[in-house]
Design a protein around this motif. Structure first.
Motif, PDB file in Angstrom:
ATOM      1  N   PRO A 219      15.273 -33.548   4.445  1.00 45.43           N
ATOM      2  CA  PRO A 219      14.077 -33.426   3.580  1.00 45.43           C
ATOM      3  C   PRO A 219      13.298 -34.484   3.195  1.00 45.43           C
ATOM      4  O   PRO A 219      13.726 -35.019   2.278  1.00 45.43           O
ATOM      5  N   MET A 220      12.139 -34.109   3.380  1.00 45.67           N
ATOM      6  CA  MET A 220      10.848 -34.452   2.359  1.00 45.67           C
ATOM      7  C   MET A 220      10.723 -35.222   1.037  1.00 45.67           C
ATOM      8  O   MET A 220      11.700 -33.833   0.409  1.00 45.67           O
ATOM      9  N   PRO A 221      10.718 -36.184   0.796  1.00 48.83           N
ATOM     10  CA  PRO A 221      10.815 -35.967  -0.869  1.00 48.83           C
ATOM     11  C   PRO A 221      10.612 -35.461  -1.822  1.00 48.83           C
ATOM     12  O   PRO A 221      10.640 -34.666  -2.663  1.00 48.83           O
ATOM     13  N   GLN A 222       9.067 -34.910  -1.112  1.00 49.38           N
ATOM     14  CA  GLN A 222       8.573 -33.976  -1.638  1.00 49.38           C
ATOM     15  C   GLN A 222       8.567 -32.700  -1.873  1.00 49.38           C
ATOM     16  O   GLN A 222       8.179 -31.752  -2.343  1.00 49.38           O
ATOM     17  N   THR A 223       9.724 -31.973  -1.379  1.00 55.89           N
ATOM     18  CA  THR A 223       9.878 -30.835  -0.401  1.00 55.89           C
ATOM     19  C   THR A 223      10.640 -30.159  -2.084  1.00 55.89           C
ATOM     20  O   THR A 223      11.232 -30.053  -2.396  1.00 55.89           O
ATOM     21  N   LEU A 227      12.743 -24.212  -1.589  1.00 57.88           N
ATOM     22  CA  LEU A 227      12.201 -24.974   0.299  1.00 57.88           C
ATOM     23  C   LEU A 227      13.072 -25.946   0.890  1.00 57.88           C
ATOM     24  O   LEU A 227      12.831 -25.824   1.959  1.00 57.88           O
ATOM     25  N   ASN A 228      13.916 -26.447   0.379  1.00 61.55           N
ATOM     26  CA  ASN A 228      14.991 -27.397   0.357  1.00 61.55           C
ATOM     27  C   ASN A 228      16.164 -26.352   1.177  1.00 61.55           C
ATOM     28  O   ASN A 228      16.784 -25.583   0.317  1.00 61.55           O
ATOM     29  N   TYR A 229      15.906 -25.970   2.242  1.00 61.75           N
ATOM     30  CA  TYR A 229      16.766 -25.223   3.463  1.00 61.75           C
ATOM     31  C   TYR A 229      18.333 -25.960   2.543  1.00 61.75           C
ATOM     32  O   TYR A 229      19.566 -24.961   2.963  1.00 61.75           O
ATOM     33  N   GLN A 230      18.982 -27.103   2.713  1.00 65.85           N
ATOM     34  CA  GLN A 230      19.738 -27.514   2.027  1.00 65.85           C
ATOM     35  C   GLN A 230      20.591 -26.833   0.425  1.00 65.85           C
ATOM     36  O   GLN A 230      21.424 -26.564   0.490  1.00 65.85           O
ATOM     37  N   GLN A 231      19.535 -27.095   0.059  1.00 66.14           N
ATOM     38  CA  GLN A 231      19.833 -26.251  -1.192  1.00 66.14           C
ATOM     39  C   GLN A 231      19.634 -25.454  -1.775  1.00 66.14           C
ATOM     40  O   GLN A 231      21.127 -24.923  -2.029  1.00 66.14           O
ATOM     41  N   GLN A 232      19.175 -24.821  -0.952  1.00 68.27           N
ATOM     42  CA  GLN A 232      19.546 -23.238  -0.776  1.00 68.27           C
ATOM     43  C   GLN A 232      20.485 -22.458  -0.325  1.00 68.27           C
ATOM     44  O   GLN A 232      21.233 -21.977  -0.768  1.00 68.27           O
ATOM     45  N   ASP A 233      20.905 -23.011   0.110  1.00 68.98           N
ATOM     46  CA  ASP A 233      22.011 -22.943   1.351  1.00 68.98           C
ATOM     47  C   ASP A 233      23.165 -22.973   0.415  1.00 68.98           C
ATOM     48  O   ASP A 233      23.971 -22.129   0.255  1.00 68.98           O
ATOM     49  N   GLN A 234      22.877 -24.245  -0.407  1.00 69.29           N
ATOM     50  CA  GLN A 234      24.133 -24.576  -1.279  1.00 69.29           C
ATOM     51  C   GLN A 234      24.390 -23.768  -2.651  1.00 69.29           C
ATOM     52  O   GLN A 234      25.457 -23.305  -2.991  1.00 69.29           O
ATOM     53  N   SER A 235      23.465 -23.145  -2.943  1.00 68.47           N
ATOM     54  CA  SER A 235      23.335 -22.034  -3.833  1.00 68.47           C
ATOM     55  C   SER A 235      22.796 -20.545  -3.191  1.00 68.47           C
ATOM     56  O   SER A 235      23.068 -18.602  -3.964  1.00 68.47           O
ATOM     57  N   ASP A 236      23.828 -20.836  -2.142  1.00 72.27           N
ATOM     58  CA  ASP A 236      23.478 -19.202  -1.156  1.00 72.27           C
ATOM     59  C   ASP A 236      22.781 -18.420  -1.735  1.00 72.27           C
ATOM     60  O   ASP A 236      22.683 -16.915  -1.978  1.00 72.27           O
ATOM     61  N   SER A 237      20.954 -18.731  -1.779  1.00 69.84           N
ATOM     62  CA  SER A 237      19.989 -18.034  -1.479  1.00 69.84           C
ATOM     63  C   SER A 237      19.457 -17.797  -2.665  1.00 69.84           C
ATOM     64  O   SER A 237      19.164 -16.878  -2.848  1.00 69.84           O
ATOM     65  N   LEU A 238      20.706 -18.232  -3.981  1.00 72.60           N
ATOM     66  CA  LEU A 238      20.366 -18.024  -5.390  1.00 72.60           C
ATOM     67  C   LEU A 238      20.233 -19.064  -6.465  1.00 72.60           C
ATOM     68  O   LEU A 238      20.286 -19.015  -7.868  1.00 72.60           O
TER      69      LEU A 238
END
Length: 365
Positions: A219-223, A227-238
């Motif tokens: 993901p771009m640094p400014q994401t 809205l960072n899909y990797q971040q949200q996946d790691q936190s199970d959308s929470l």
């Protein structure tokens, strides 16, 4: 039975709006009762923490239902995010636009696909091609990713003839088609859909991703983190506090869909409803469907009457009769009937009777 009395008998408003769509009556009752209920803690689920065991149980149930109803492969993950599909036209290039050496390709079939392309240009160069039309397969095979909208809500167009590519870096906005068609997972790496058409209330954006592709992106640094899909996946959308009531309503809607027969019911119901309405429009001397038959959406049926004034008069007449949401989009004019999961053939017959009644009244003037 007089079809025009059906709505009075059932105390119905016929909501043919493009979104938010009508909730199933059973879900409306659940929602009403739920707002008055309390857990042993003294709170309702919409008041408790999204970290609680009660909310997590609902979250798990939603994922299980979606995977079963949409036949989602095990190697795809599901995210439940915010911002609506409109926000994710920004999130997609920020997550997937990895190199300007291989430009993304955006396929333009109508208003929403054009807006998605316009938003992507804020983050880098893209190539666009109009569909239907001849597509450069080699270019699509080499693209960073390909984006399209299979059902154009405003235009009333359905297009899903993307040729088979050598990769699955294909993203489809399925906001207005999610439960009206089968999903070709073997060809898609990502789909996204906001909730207000097939999953209940606004407030949730469903993103379903190929796990392998998700692991490879940068993901771009400014994401934004939300809205960072990797971040949200790691936190199970929470990662951030979700809209509890929208999640729970989605759960009840999915349970209702499963009780009706699942995706098979939804696809068959949408097809039958669309056939009834298009048949009436095509046989009418007063109403006219405005999309060529091979491109017609079976969800968003756009049509017109004899002129702009009679279009407006028709929309006003229908609203007086309890049929709401039929006025066409301001960009296109005319009329539009949106046939999501709660619309049945019986209700289409009611709608057609109202259209006939308006025509008779108009011709009598």
């Amino acid at each position: 039975m007089n079809l025009l009395n059906l709505m009075d008998d059932q105390d119905l408003i016929l909501n043919l709006s493009p979104g938010p769509s009508a909730l199933p009556h059973d879900v409306v009752k659940q929602l009403r009762d739920f707002l008055n209920s309390r857990l042993e803690t003294g709170s309702s689920l919409i008041e408790i923490s999204h970290r609680s065991s009660e909310f997590k149980a609902a979250h798990t149930r939603i994922k299980d239902l979606l995977r079963r109803l949409l036949l989602i492969p095990d190697d795809y993950t599901m995210l439940f995010l915010q911002g609506g599909a409109r926000a994710h036209t920004s999130a997609i290039p920020m997550n997937f636009m990895t190199t300007q050496a291989k430009l993304p390709v955006y396929l333009n079939s109508g208003v929403w696909s054009a807006l998605a392309a316009q938003e992507a240009k804020r983050y880098g160069d893209i190539e666009t091609y109009s569909v239907p039309g001849v597509l450069p397969i080699e270019r699509l095979n080499d693209a960073d990713y390909c984006h399209y909208v299979n059902n154009e809500t405003i235009d009333g167009i359905y297009w899903d003839k993307l040729p088979k590519l050598s990769h699955r870096r294909v993203i489809c906005d399925m906001t207005s088609s999610l439960l009206s068609c089968s999903i070709p997972w073997s060809r898609l790496g990502c789909i996204y859909a906001s909730s207000q058409k097939y999953l209940g209330l606004p407030g949730v954006t469903l993103v379903i991703l190929d796990r392998k592709w998700l692991a490879r992106i940068t993901p771009m640094p400014q994401t934004p983190s939300t809205l960072n899909y990797q971040q949200q996946d790691q936190s199970d959308s929470l990662f951030n506090t979700p809209t509890n009531i929208s999640w729970l309503t989605a759960l009840w809607v999915l349970e209702w869909i499963e009780s009706k027969g699942g995706l098979t019911y939804c696809v068959n119901n949408a097809t039958h409803c669309a056939q009834l309405l298009y048949t009436f429009l095509d046989q009418s001397q007063f109403y006219q469907a405005t999309v060529e038959s091979h491109l017609r959406s079976k969800v968003n049926i756009v049509f017109k009457t004899r002129n702009v004034q009679s279009d407006q008069d028709c929309a006003d007449y229908l609203a007086q009769k309890g049929v709401i949401g039929v006025k066409g989009h301001s960009l296109k004019g005319g009329l539009r009937a949106s046939l999501y999961s709660t619309i049945t053939p019986e209700l289409i017959h009611v709608f057609i009777e109202h259209l006939k009644a308006f025509e008779e009244q108009y011709d009598a003037i």
